[in-house]
Motif scaffolding. Structure first.
Motif, PDB file in Angstrom:
ATOM      1  N   ARG A 609       0.864  -1.174   0.000  1.00  0.00           N
ATOM      2  CA  ARG A 609       0.000   0.000   0.000  1.00  0.00           C
ATOM      3  C   ARG A 609       0.904   1.229   0.000  1.00  0.00           C
ATOM      4  N   LEU A 610       0.509   2.252  -0.724  1.00  0.00           N
ATOM      5  CA  LEU A 610       1.354   3.425  -0.885  1.00  0.00           C
ATOM      6  C   LEU A 610       1.634   4.118   0.441  1.00  0.00           C
ATOM      7  N   VAL A 611       2.893   4.491   0.646  1.00  0.00           N
ATOM      8  CA  VAL A 611       3.261   5.314   1.806  1.00  0.00           C
ATOM      9  C   VAL A 611       3.699   6.705   1.375  1.00  0.00           C
ATOM     10  N   VAL A 612       3.768   6.923   0.061  1.00  0.00           N
ATOM     11  CA  VAL A 612       3.877   8.270  -0.502  1.00  0.00           C
ATOM     12  C   VAL A 612       2.802   8.389  -1.575  1.00  0.00           C
ATOM     13  N   SER A 613       2.152   9.521  -1.614  1.00  0.00           N
ATOM     14  CA  SER A 613       1.168   9.764  -2.653  1.00  0.00           C
ATOM     15  C   SER A 613       1.867   9.832  -4.009  1.00  0.00           C
ATOM     16  N   VAL A 614       1.151   9.442  -5.066  1.00  0.00           N
ATOM     17  CA  VAL A 614       1.657   9.608  -6.424  1.00  0.00           C
ATOM     18  C   VAL A 614       1.022  10.877  -6.979  1.00  0.00           C
ATOM     19  N   PRO A 615       1.761  11.978  -7.022  1.00  0.00           N
ATOM     20  CA  PRO A 615       1.162  13.270  -7.377  1.00  0.00           C
ATOM     21  C   PRO A 615       0.743  13.342  -8.841  1.00  0.00           C
ATOM     22  N   LYS A 616      -0.206  14.237  -9.117  1.00  0.00           N
ATOM     23  CA  LYS A 616      -0.614  14.477 -10.495  1.00  0.00           C
ATOM     24  C   LYS A 616       0.521  15.065 -11.321  1.00  0.00           C
ATOM     25  N   SER A 617       1.271  15.961 -10.709  1.00  0.00           N
ATOM     26  CA  SER A 617       2.368  16.599 -11.436  1.00  0.00           C
ATOM     27  C   SER A 617       3.360  17.188 -10.458  1.00  0.00           C
ATOM     28  N   ALA A 618       4.513  17.582 -10.987  1.00  0.00           N
ATOM     29  CA  ALA A 618       5.502  18.246 -10.141  1.00  0.00           C
ATOM     30  C   ALA A 618       4.979  19.573  -9.621  1.00  0.00           C
ATOM     31  N   GLY A 619       3.995  20.140 -10.316  1.00  0.00           N
ATOM     32  CA  GLY A 619       3.398  21.391  -9.864  1.00  0.00           C
ATOM     33  C   GLY A 619       2.632  21.260  -8.562  1.00  0.00           C
ATOM     34  N   ALA A 620       2.316  20.034  -8.170  1.00  0.00           N
ATOM     35  CA  ALA A 620       1.635  19.805  -6.887  1.00  0.00           C
ATOM     36  C   ALA A 620       2.606  19.824  -5.714  1.00  0.00           C
ATOM     37  N   MET A 621       3.892  19.811  -6.017  1.00  0.00           N
ATOM     38  CA  MET A 621       4.899  19.685  -4.963  1.00  0.00           C
ATOM     39  C   MET A 621       5.066  20.977  -4.181  1.00  0.00           C
ATOM     40  N   HIS A 627      -2.291  17.089   4.379  1.00  0.00           N
ATOM     41  CA  HIS A 627      -2.121  18.532   4.222  1.00  0.00           C
ATOM     42  C   HIS A 627      -3.283  19.269   4.885  1.00  0.00           C
ATOM     43  N   LYS A 628      -3.211  20.584   4.866  1.00  0.00           N
ATOM     44  CA  LYS A 628      -4.269  21.407   5.440  1.00  0.00           C
ATOM     45  C   LYS A 628      -5.258  21.815   4.350  1.00  0.00           C
ATOM     46  N   LEU A 629      -6.416  22.267   4.741  1.00  0.00           N
ATOM     47  CA  LEU A 629      -7.472  22.589   3.795  1.00  0.00           C
ATOM     48  C   LEU A 629      -7.020  23.594   2.741  1.00  0.00           C
ATOM     49  N   LYS A 630      -6.256  24.580   3.155  1.00  0.00           N
ATOM     50  CA  LYS A 630      -5.880  25.658   2.241  1.00  0.00           C
ATOM     51  C   LYS A 630      -4.687  25.288   1.347  1.00  0.00           C
ATOM     52  N   SER A 631      -4.164  24.085   1.489  1.00  0.00           N
ATOM     53  CA  SER A 631      -2.981  23.701   0.711  1.00  0.00           C
ATOM     54  C   SER A 631      -3.249  23.671  -0.778  1.00  0.00           C
ATOM     55  N   GLY A 632      -4.483  23.443  -1.164  1.00  0.00           N
ATOM     56  CA  GLY A 632      -4.799  23.293  -2.577  1.00  0.00           C
ATOM     57  C   GLY A 632      -4.758  24.582  -3.373  1.00  0.00           C
ATOM     58  N   GLY A 633      -4.660  25.723  -2.684  1.00  0.00           N
ATOM     59  CA  GLY A 633      -4.562  26.983  -3.404  1.00  0.00           C
ATOM     60  C   GLY A 633      -5.892  27.425  -3.959  1.00  0.00           C
ATOM     61  N   THR A 634      -6.003  27.503  -5.272  1.00  0.00           N
ATOM     62  CA  THR A 634      -7.238  27.954  -5.897  1.00  0.00           C
ATOM     63  C   THR A 634      -8.352  26.936  -5.652  1.00  0.00           C
ATOM     64  N   PRO A 635      -9.607  27.364  -5.793  1.00  0.00           N
ATOM     65  CA  PRO A 635     -10.710  26.424  -5.541  1.00  0.00           C
ATOM     66  C   PRO A 635     -10.652  25.182  -6.409  1.00  0.00           C
ATOM     67  N   PHE A 636     -10.049  25.296  -7.607  1.00  0.00           N
ATOM     68  CA  PHE A 636      -9.980  24.133  -8.494  1.00  0.00           C
ATOM     69  C   PHE A 636      -8.622  24.131  -9.177  1.00  0.00           C
ATOM     70  N   ALA A 637      -7.620  23.638  -8.474  1.00  0.00           N
ATOM     71  CA  ALA A 637      -6.251  23.625  -8.995  1.00  0.00           C
ATOM     72  C   ALA A 637      -6.032  22.336  -9.778  1.00  0.00           C
ATOM     73  N   PHE A 638      -5.808  22.464 -11.093  1.00  0.00           N
ATOM     74  CA  PHE A 638      -5.696  21.284 -11.947  1.00  0.00           C
ATOM     75  C   PHE A 638      -4.498  20.409 -11.569  1.00  0.00           C
TER      76      PHE A 638
END
Length: 789
Positions: A609-621, A627-638
């Motif tokens: 089972r994963l112990v690190v998330s597999v991110p969508k992109s390096a831009g998520a880093m 994480h905290k609620l506000k970590s996602g930035g914009t309401p819909f960050a691609f």
């Protein structure tokens, strides 16, 4: 009359006091550092030299023989420094130890240390899977057994201190040392760390585990090696210090190693608060603090917080350091530091007393030599545990009715990692580690996926094509430390962009029923590879032209099974939805080929089972599930979020979850939460599930993560079989660090989430914690547990 310090009938403290009183200042200084030597069985030992000498500010010294007559605290990696068979290496180490015991004035033995994160760093030692593999099993007992076997190999070769485990909490998988971590959840890292320390040290703590890199090393600017870390104490305590605290308090770890970076402008090697106030005075740590290699020199060479080597030595030893590793770059100037009033003899005596205490406690004075005839490497039991870790850590991310493979289909095994033994190993595996010294070791003990699949499916059913290179020629890479290449030509990436082999791989695919595409990393330190210490990245695309290779294979229309090995998760740029299957094997070690083939052919279940998330992109880093609620930035960050979340992994069957229930919805702030859930195997095959429990503090005086892992349990069930899991979570574990810097638990409402991953929550319950806010005692309860019926 026998001196007290030589008489084992006396208590250790009396022996230490007696020996300390007999020592000259120079003999005391000698105990506070190591020598990095290439040992010889004929006694013609020589000092190891490398590119680090030119920036470490070393000065000329008297001959090695003269300096050794004063004794020495440690010897750095006697077996891991060069290619030498264990028996010859032990004989050489015994020769040095005999000189120290019999020819020096006081006869103080040296302590030998080695790297041992993924097996003992020694020729012919068992090459274990990476830390990511350990943690991906979600089996602390298996991790303990692996560390126990590593500890046994270490003991038989005379190693008394292993420079492992790594307790850095992953925050940004671009960081090259992600492969050395137990993942992104601080509590899970602590659980695995305790298991590893317990296994390595054993009941007697006769091999010291070394917790590193203390602390926050994994949250550097841009995920760059050694880069500054920007953390306040509350987040530092809640996330990064927690695993260290657990391993010190619960597993009695024998050593700690500070990190190279600075936190809020304070270098780790001169941080008195972390090394003394917190570690020793609050947590009760009773072991030794050893420098990371060259870390003391960096105080003046890179951090610029001291004038020179003498000043750096004073800063580090005053802060809480006990031993400079790997050499005496700064410790050789201790007399000068004393003369300048930068530290005093009382501090020297305090440090040397700790070092002598550990040597007496380890029994070095009575048993200084290693039995050459008792060396045990690559035992069947050790290899079996290494294979078990490799197999049970394999994590299946996609499966479109292709796995397990049935019968003996015609298979095209393609890709640059399919038949490369080094591709299965981590940066601190002996053969890989040698690359930076331009040495090559035999890897005959490594079974590649190609070799294992040929064994299982038959030579006639397996067609092989490499498809592309990752790195054509493995050479020593960039300078060891950042910032030391001023005025020198910039290093260029060694990664290959040659596409000439892809057509051959396409042809092999067209002539087969199914394609097994082996892609990923080549571990290598300081850019001699694509992952590992100093091999950071700016992208989460597969290195080189591996993506083009996969696209060409998928375009054939043949079912493509992607097997990714390496030290970080990469995305497939949309091919995740087009491949027949996708599995992560991380760096599975010498038995990795068998483990991969076992899962592909159905001989074993993918249990990881994963112990690190597999991110969508390096831009998520940086990205991590907690994480905290506000970590996602914009309401819909691609770009934000994970393709595959923490805790995720498929098996051969499916499981249904009942509604979780609480023993009581109202719990006193001093008590425990008891939660039960029934899980049923609803599929047609036997299998196992990792049931995970997360907590969310709905209202708190400080901002809290959306969820945090608090308990987990693997359960194995036959088809149609059910089990009821009852988790007990101490309220203490719902703590966080207050504005005043104390661990506290507040009354209020907590949501407990039960699921098969952090994103696949099957049920939620709410518990109300009553009482007054508690400041936790130093020995607060850190572990949950589970009963299965």
């Amino acid at each position: 009359m026998t001196p007290i310090y030589k008489d084992p009938q006396h208590p250790v403290n009396a022996r230490v006091a007696d020996l300390l009183a007999r020592m000259t200042p120079e003999e005391k200084f000698a105990q506070m550092h190591a020598y990095w030597l290439v040992l010889s069985a004929d006694g013609q030992h020589r000092e190891r030299t490398d590119m680090s000498d030119e920036f470490s500010g070393v000065s000329e010294q008297t001959s090695l023989g003269e300096r050794l007559m004063l004794g020495v605290g440690q010897i750095t990696r006697p077996l891991g420094t060069h290619i030498v068979d264990a028996k010859t290496g032990v004989r050489a180490a015994n020769r040095l130890q005999k000189m120290l015991m019999e020819e020096t004035r006081l006869g103080i033995p040296a302590l030998f240390h080695e790297e041992c994160l993924v097996g003992l760093l020694c020729k012919d030692a068992t090459l274990f899977p990476s830390s990511l593999n350990y943690a991906s099993t979600w089996e602390p007992e298996l991790v303990r057994r692996a560390a126990q076997q590593i500890g046994e190999e270490a003991r038989t070769t005379g190693c008394k201190q292993g420079l492992a485990p790594v307790l850095d909490v992953s925050r940004d998988v671009r960081w090259g040392r992600t492969e050395e971590t137990f993942g992104e959840d601080p509590w899970l890292v602590g659980v695995m760390a305790c298991a590893y320390v317990d296994g390595l040290q054993g009941e007697k703590r006769d091999v010291l585990a070394t917790l590193k890199h203390y602390v926050g090393h994994s949250f550097s600017e841009g995920a760059r090696n050694h880069a500054p870390v920007h953390l306040g104490f509350r987040e530092l305590n809640d996330t990064f210090l927690l695993p260290f605290e657990m391993a010190v308090k619960l597993a009695n770890a024998g050593s700690v190693m500070p990190a190279y970076h600075d936190i809020d402008n304070q270098p780790g090697h001169s941080d008195a608060f972390l090394l003394t106030t917190l570690l020793r005075e609050r947590w009760g740590f009773d072991g030794i603090v050893v420098a990371d290699y060259g870390g003391v020199s960096l105080l003046h060479q890179h951090h610029g917080v001291s004038e020179d080597a003498a000043h750096s030595a004073a800063l580090a030893f005053n802060a809480g350091l006990d031993v400079e590793l790997p050499k005496d770059d700064c410790a050789r100037h201790l007399a000068q530091a004393l003369e300048r009033g930068l530290l005093d003899m009382a501090k020297i005596d305090e440090i040397v007393a700790r070092l002598l205490t550990e040597k007496f406690r380890l029994g070095l004075f009575e048993h200084p030599y290693t039995d050459e005839s008792a060396i045990s490497l690559q035992s069947p039991a050790t290899r079996q545990v290494a294979r078990e870790v490799a197999t049970r850590s394999i994590t299946l991310l996609e499966n479109r009715n292709i796995l397990p493979l049935a019968g003996k289909p015609r298979v095209a095994v393609v890709g640059p990692t399919a038949d490369d033994p080094l591709a299965l190993l981590s940066g601190y595996s002996f053969p890989v580690h040698l690359i930076i010294s331009d040495m090559v070791d035999n890897t005959a003990q490594v079974t590649t996926p190609l070799a294992a699949l040929r064994s299982y499916l038959g030579e006639d059913n397996v067609r092989y094509a490499k498809g592309c290179h990752i790195i054509k020629e493995r050479l020593a890479g960039a300078p060891v430390f950042p910032g030391d290449s001023s005025g020198k030509p910039m290093q260029s990436s060694p990664v290959s962009h040659d596409t000439s082999l892809i057509n051959e791989a396409v042809y092999a695919a067209q002539e087969s029923d199914v394609v097994i595409a082996c892609v990923g990393d080549l571990a290598g330190l300081f850019q001699s590879g694509t992952v590992g210490e100093g091999s950071d990245t700016d992208s989460l695309h597969l290195p080189g032209v591996q993506q083009q290779l996969l696209e060409a294979l998928v375009a054939t229309g043949k079912p493509v099974i992607v097997v990714m090995t390496g030290g970080r998760p990469y995305n497939l740029q949309g091919l995740e939805s087009k491949v027949a299957a996708f599995m992560l094997a991380w760096a599975p070690g010498q038995e990795g080929g068998w483990a991969i083939a076992d899962v592909l052919t159905g001989r074993a279940e993918p249990q990881g089972r994963l112990v690190v998330s597999v991110p969508k992109s390096a831009g998520a880093m940086p990205f991590y599930y907690n994480h905290k609620l506000k970590s996602g930035g914009t309401p819909f960050a691609f770009h934000f979020g994970a393709l595959y979340p923490f805790g995720y992994g498929l098996g051969w069957t499916t499981f249904d979850y009942g509604t979780p229930t609480l023993l009581s919805e109202n719990v006193d702030i001093h008590g425990d939460v008891t939660l039960s859930v029934t899980v049923k195997n609803s599929g047609e095959r036997s299998g196992s599930e990792v049931v995970q429990v997360y907590a969310r503090d709905n209202i708190a005086s400080m901002v809290r993560p959306l969820q945090e892992l608090k308990a987990f349990q693997r359960v194995a069930l036959a088809p149609g079989e059910s089990a009821t899991l009852t988790f007990t979570i101490p309220i203490d574990m719902l703590n966080f660090t207050s504005y005043q810097g104390q661990r506290i638990v507040e009354p209020g409402e907590f949501e407990l989430q039960v699921g098969r991953s952090s994103a696949d929550i099957q049920g939620r319950v709410t518990v109300n914690v009553s009482g007054e806010t508690r400041v936790l005692p130093e020995n607060w309860r850190m572990m949950s547990w589970c009963d299965v019926k």
